[in-house]
Design a protein around this motif. Structure first.
Motif, PDB file in Angstrom:
ATOM      1  N   TRP A 130     -21.791  18.601  15.694  1.00 44.11           N
ATOM      2  CA  TRP A 130     -22.831  17.693  15.251  1.00 44.11           C
ATOM      3  C   TRP A 130     -23.704  18.311  14.162  1.00 44.11           C
ATOM      4  CZ3 TRP A 130     -27.652  19.694  15.598  1.00 44.11           C
ATOM      5  CH2 TRP A 130     -27.879  20.711  16.528  1.00 44.11           C
ATOM      6  N   ARG A 281     -28.932  13.702  22.830  1.00 44.90           N
ATOM      7  CA  ARG A 281     -27.472  13.776  22.911  1.00 44.90           C
ATOM      8  C   ARG A 281     -26.978  12.723  23.899  1.00 44.90           C
ATOM      9  NH1 ARG A 281     -26.043  20.315  23.177  1.00 44.90           N
ATOM     10  NH2 ARG A 281     -27.158  20.893  21.248  1.00 44.90           N
ATOM     11  N   ARG A 283     -23.436  11.326  25.290  1.00 44.15           N
ATOM     12  CA  ARG A 283     -21.994  11.589  25.345  1.00 44.15           C
ATOM     13  C   ARG A 283     -21.327  10.518  26.189  1.00 44.15           C
ATOM     14  NH1 ARG A 283     -20.551  17.377  27.611  1.00 44.15           N
ATOM     15  NH2 ARG A 283     -21.372  16.442  29.523  1.00 44.15           N
ATOM     16  N   ASP A 308     -17.183  10.895  22.624  1.00 46.58           N
ATOM     17  CA  ASP A 308     -18.049  10.643  21.471  1.00 46.58           C
ATOM     18  C   ASP A 308     -19.475  11.056  21.818  1.00 46.58           C
ATOM     19  OD1 ASP A 308     -15.786   9.496  20.488  1.00 46.58           O
ATOM     20  OD2 ASP A 308     -16.616   7.498  20.199  1.00 46.58           O
ATOM     21  N   ASP A 310     -23.358  11.039  20.192  1.00 48.48           N
ATOM     22  CA  ASP A 310     -24.411  10.823  19.207  1.00 48.48           C
ATOM     23  C   ASP A 310     -25.426  11.938  19.391  1.00 48.48           C
ATOM     24  OD1 ASP A 310     -23.259   8.492  18.217  1.00 48.48           O
ATOM     25  OD2 ASP A 310     -24.281   7.231  19.680  1.00 48.48           O
ATOM     26  N   ASN A 312     -28.431  12.639  17.147  1.00 47.84           N
ATOM     27  CA  ASN A 312     -29.502  12.571  16.158  1.00 47.84           C
ATOM     28  C   ASN A 312     -30.550  13.641  16.454  1.00 47.84           C
ATOM     29  OD1 ASN A 312     -28.109  10.383  15.224  1.00 47.84           O
ATOM     30  ND2 ASN A 312     -29.604   8.850  15.860  1.00 47.84           N
ATOM     31  N   GLU A 364     -29.156  11.814  11.250  1.00 46.59           N
ATOM     32  CA  GLU A 364     -28.275  11.076  12.137  1.00 46.59           C
ATOM     33  C   GLU A 364     -26.964  11.841  12.203  1.00 46.59           C
ATOM     34  OE1 GLU A 364     -28.029   7.238  10.345  1.00 46.59           O
ATOM     35  OE2 GLU A 364     -30.028   6.628  10.996  1.00 46.59           O
ATOM     36  N   THR A 366     -23.137  12.727  14.544  1.00 43.74           N
ATOM     37  CA  THR A 366     -22.179  12.423  15.607  1.00 43.74           C
ATOM     38  C   THR A 366     -21.118  13.511  15.672  1.00 43.74           C
ATOM     39  OG1 THR A 366     -20.720  11.143  14.142  1.00 43.74           O
ATOM     40  CG2 THR A 366     -22.461   9.929  15.291  1.00 43.74           C
ATOM     41  N   LYS A 368     -17.064  13.862  17.614  1.00 45.87           N
ATOM     42  CA  LYS A 368     -16.042  13.148  18.372  1.00 45.87           C
ATOM     43  C   LYS A 368     -14.821  14.043  18.577  1.00 45.87           C
ATOM     44  CE  LYS A 368     -17.343   8.785  16.136  1.00 45.87           C
ATOM     45  NZ  LYS A 368     -16.855   7.656  15.301  1.00 45.87           N
ATOM     46  N   THR A 399     -22.486  13.652   9.531  1.00 44.95           N
ATOM     47  CA  THR A 399     -23.905  13.445   9.278  1.00 44.95           C
ATOM     48  C   THR A 399     -23.994  12.394   8.178  1.00 44.95           C
ATOM     49  OG1 THR A 399     -24.385  15.753   9.842  1.00 44.95           O
ATOM     50  CG2 THR A 399     -26.093  14.547   8.654  1.00 44.95           C
TER      51      THR A 399
END
Length: 890
Positions: A130, A281, A283, A308, A310, A312, A364, A366, A368, A399
């Motif tokens: 990330w 976070r 998940r 996955d 996220d 941020n 922002e 992520t 994966k 990003t």
């Protein structure tokens, strides 16, 4: 190198002679199975017993962790679980993002995480991060464990000695995470769920943790399907003092040296930061496993996994800007230079001079990871079995948006600092107006999309032929082909307009109360920051998003792009032997790698450029490397007595250099004129390994083992520095930057491992292990050291547990001594001694309902980084975490 080969060859020849001698004297029927006593024990005791049984029966050096139940590893995080094994180290970051509260990378025996290979069910797993630097500039070959929830794990095998049949790529070892399979469940229908929450102490947040499993198999045991799903959220808050880029040396041409020549060559802080990092976070993902057994000789499997996250995040760093004023003029009288460091200094304010710079970066982000595999296990005849697998895996870190404000403050206000060495934060102050009204200039950089892609497709064919007599029990042979690509992309970004006119009136918030109280030191804490919403709106409302289609005026950052493509073909043969109280294997693995590397280089003349954008002019560079090698391995196991096992192993193993070490284009930071870059001509790391170990299984669930190991690393990758011309966004021209560049060197690690497991009565037990590692490299770092990246001389773990039919409790403490992280800017930096205390409680109401409480970082440790004994780099505080879960079984 010739000497190393001869030593290893001699060892393997000795093994062959020994096996032949024993075969001639004591040929026996190896089809006879060893009968083991069956002891049914569940929970902590059951998992310990199963792990030790697997370790004892293996022919190679293996450590095993077995989950007691779904989601019930000995620690909440997979990497945290592994760090409790002898010879295993963990770290919580992969680049320059600093230390966090959760383990993210795993390494073996005092080496870099990139030299340890992580597999799932024996195959590769695509991974990405990330953090923006880990997506582009600092990309290793390790796997991010933050994408792998513990609920997926049935067991984890840590292979410390190599075998020819193991996938190549782990110079120092291989971690194989094994998931559950549908036909392995005892019941026809199994359903489980976990409902809980995590309390992040420092973030003052409670967040949900959900997971579920459903498994079905038919009455005949010929078809099964398992579905697992997870959704987990966690808030993080890290409070810190940072020294980004480390200290710099005052030069003879600097203004400070003109009046005070005694300051030439003295180290001073370029930046001193009061740093607040917050992140959410989330998940989500799952695992699907299908198995079909059309007859007794054939089992087909289909597996699919996706995770996955996220991630941020918002990083605020209010910094004393020593690199701006400490070069320009000398400190007031009374400054103190100690051990070459400007340890105490006060600067009276000079009108027009800015003494602070403040970076606010909201991203922002992520990450994966996914894979799909198709397996076929086929027993061709009574003596020949085979396994085929085809698969594809992908990892992506992205990003897509960065909202960045960099403002200067404290104009004419002066500054001071007082250093206490690397054991405590610096005391520092800046004068003048440090409120939003005191901002003297606004700038931004980034707003640049950064995406990392990691993909692999592979096919494997493995065969085992068994023999009915003699010491040669079986021969394993097979082949593997893989096509792997890793690339960094930065194709578009926002061209900033008048962001400041809107942002300066945007909403602000204060730093949290008690900020950084855990790390000590006197430095600015009563600070403000623009809210993420204010940052985002101001940037989006006053920027023009430009892409490749905008031609040479676009924000295509070619300097942030590169690609490494590798085609790997491997074939192996391994002979397995069994005799009277001994066993082992000898093997050869042939590896051929075809490597294409694409990158860019800055040029000053547009006429010579292949491409151009707002980030300058670039020429394309292409490099092709071909590497082929035969890797031998040997493992021998002797049962000296019914409870005493001796092992010896010798091998050669190989790992290709980090992706960014090969491919990264040169990049730089305008604040301190340092940066990094790649070297496409790097050779693979080749390690010659020897390992010996004695294991005393003195009682059920009891073990005392002592071992020693050595690894000679040829073409180990270290980092030197050189001056390169890079494009500066501040001046819109090429400037000189001091760039860290990877170079091949040599290295070695020798060490000792001791492990102890002791049950006490029916309900108690203790465990402890200790690892000593002595690592060095022929490369000399800028600080004059010859340290190997990742080597902690001392690592130890101690733990104890209690368990009865209803209640379980476990407590453990793990500690590792200081080790070299890598380079911060152009300077080597280290993580200091670090220890963490964790505990777990469980209560079983009945066969269908139980409760667990996992507590991590109970001692609330600070993570400290330093450049030298007198120069600190960072002090991080992350707080404690508590996981409370209710588990349901049907």
């Amino acid at each position: 190198m010739k000497h190393r080969k001869s030593v290893l060859s001699a060892a393997i020849v000795t093994c062959l002679v020994l096996s032949a001698h024993v075969q001639a004297q004591e040929a026996q029927d190896t089809a006879q199975a060893t009968e083991l006593d069956t002891v049914v024990v569940t929970g902590i005791r059951g998992s310990t017993e199963k792990s030790l049984d697997t370790k004892r029966e293996a022919n190679s050096r293996v450590e095993v962790v077995t989950a007691e139940d779904v989601g019930k590893l000995p620690a909440h995080n997979v990497a945290d679980t592994l760090q409790r094994l002898p010879g295993v180290n963990i770290s919580s970051s992969s680049a320059d993002e600093g230390g966090f509260d959760e383990a993210d990378r795993v390494s073996l025996r005092g080496t870099s995480p990139s030299l340890t290979q992580t597999l799932i069910n024996g195959h590769s797993v695509g991974s990405a991060d990330w953090f923006v630097l880990s997506q582009g500039n600092n990309v290793g070959r390790s796997v991010s464990y933050t994408l792998l929830p513990s609920e997926l794990v049935s067991s984890v095998e840590v292979h410390k000695s190599s075998q020819a049949k193991l996938q190549d790529g782990g110079t120092t070892g291989t971690v194989n995470i094994i998931t559950r399979k549908p036909l392995e469940f005892a019941k026809q229908v199994t359903a489980e769920a976990s409902i809980g929450a995590v309390r992040s102490d420092q973030a003052k947040s409670n967040d949900p943790q959900l997971s579920a499993l459903f498994n079905y198999k038919n009455d005949d045991g010929t078809f099964g399907v398992m579905v697992q799903a997870f959704s987990q959220k966690r808030e993080l808050r890290r409070e810190a003092q940072e020294v980004p880029g480390g200290f710099f040396q005052i030069g003879a041409d600097d203004g400070a040296a003109a009046t005070h020549p005694d300051l030439v060559g003295v180290w001073a802080p370029g930046l001193l930061g009061s740093t607040l990092f917050e992140q959410t976070r989330e998940r989500k993902g799952g695992l699907i496993e299908l198995q079909f057994k059309p007859n007794d000789d054939l089992t087909l499997g289909l597996s699919g996994f996706r995770s996955d996250m996220d991630a941020n995040n918002y990083n605020r760093n209010f910094m004393l800007w020593g690199g701006n004023f400490a070069r320009a003029h000398a400190p007031d009288a009374g400054y103190v230079v100690k051990d070459g460091v400007l340890a105490e200094a006060t600067y009276t304010g000079v009108p027009g001079q800015d003494y602070a710079v403040y970076d606010m970066i909201y991203r922002e982000a992520t990450a994966k990871s996914s894979y799909v595999t198709l397996d076929a296990d086929w027993q061709i005849n009574d003596n020949l079995v085979s396994k085929f697998q085809a698969g594809s895996t992908k990892g992506e870190g992205s990003t897509p948006r960065q909202f960045i404000a960099e403002v200067t403050l404290a104009n004419g206000g002066g500054a001071s600092w007082n250093s206490h060495g690397n054991s405590a934060p610096l005391d520092w102050t800046v004068g003048g107006d440090i409120t939003p009204a005191g901002v003297t200039s606004f700038g931004t950089w980034g707003n640049q999309q950064v995406t990392a892609k990691d993909e692999e497709q592979w096919f494997t064919a493995d065969f085992s032929h068994y023999f009915n007599s003699g010491a040669l029990s079986s021969i394993d042979f097979g082949a593997r082909y893989a096509d792997h690509e890793r690339e960094a992309l930065s194709p578009e970004g926002a061209s900033p307009g008048d962001i400041w006119s809107e942002l300066q009136n945007g909403a602000t918030r204060p730093y949290p109360g008690g900020f950084a109280s855990n790390i000590g030191g006197q430095f600015p804490r009563n600070l403000w920051y623009f809210t993420p919403a204010a940052m985002k709106e101001a940037v989006l409302n006053n920027s023009t998003w430009l892409s490749d289609d905008d031609g040479p005026t676009g924000r295509h950052n070619y300097g942030g792009e590169w690609k490494v493509a590798e085609k790997n073909l491997a074939a192996y043969v391994q002979a397995n032997f069994v005799g009277d109280r001994w066993s082992g294997n000898l093997g050869l693995r042939y590896v051929s790698v075809d490597q294409d590397i694409d990158t860019y280089q800055s040029v000053s003349d547009p006429a010579n450029a292949d491409v151009s954008s707002l980030f300058g002019q670039w020429i394309r560079l292409f490099t092709n490397n071909k590497h082929s090698r035969v890797l031998p391995s040997a493992n021998l196991k002797f049962e000296l007595a019914d409870d005493l096992v001796f092992r010896f192993a010798a091998s050669q193993t190989q790992t290709l250099p980090d992706y960014s070490a090969l491919g990264a284009s040169s990049w730089g930071s305008d604040l301190n004129k340092t940066g990094g870059g790649g070297n496409p001509n790097l050779k693979p790391v080749l390690s010659t390994n020897f390992d010996a170990n004695v294991e005393w299984y003195f009682m059920p669930r009891g073990l005392l083992s002592v071992g020693a190991y050595s690894m000679n690393l040829k073409d180990y990758v270290a980092f030197g520095t050189e001056t390169r011309q890079l494009f500066s966004e501040l001046t819109n021209q090429l400037e000189d930057y001091l760039v860290s560049v990877p170079v091949n060197s040599n290295g070695k690690v020798t060490g000792v491992e001791v492990a102890y497991e002791q049950p006490i009565g029916d309900n108690f037990g203790i465990s402890a292990n200790y690892t000593y590692a002595d690592g060095s490299t022929s490369h000399t770092w800028a600080d004059g050291s010859n340290n190997l990246v990742g080597t902690s001389k001392n690592t130890y773990n101690v733990g104890a547990y209690f368990e009865n039919d209803a209640f379980g409790a476990r407590v453990s403490y793990t500690h590792r001594s200081a080790f070299l992280i890598g380079l911060s800017g152009a300077n080597p930096y280290y993580q200091d001694d670090f220890g963490t205390l964790s505990a777990a409680l469980s209560y079983k109401v009945n066969d269908h309902l139980s409760f667990t409480l996992d507590a991590l970082n109970l001692n609330d440790p600070s993570i400290t980084y330093y450049q030298s004994a007198t120069i600190p780099t960072a002090f991080y505080s992350n707080g404690r975490q508590y996981y409370l879960n209710m588990r349901l079984k049907f």
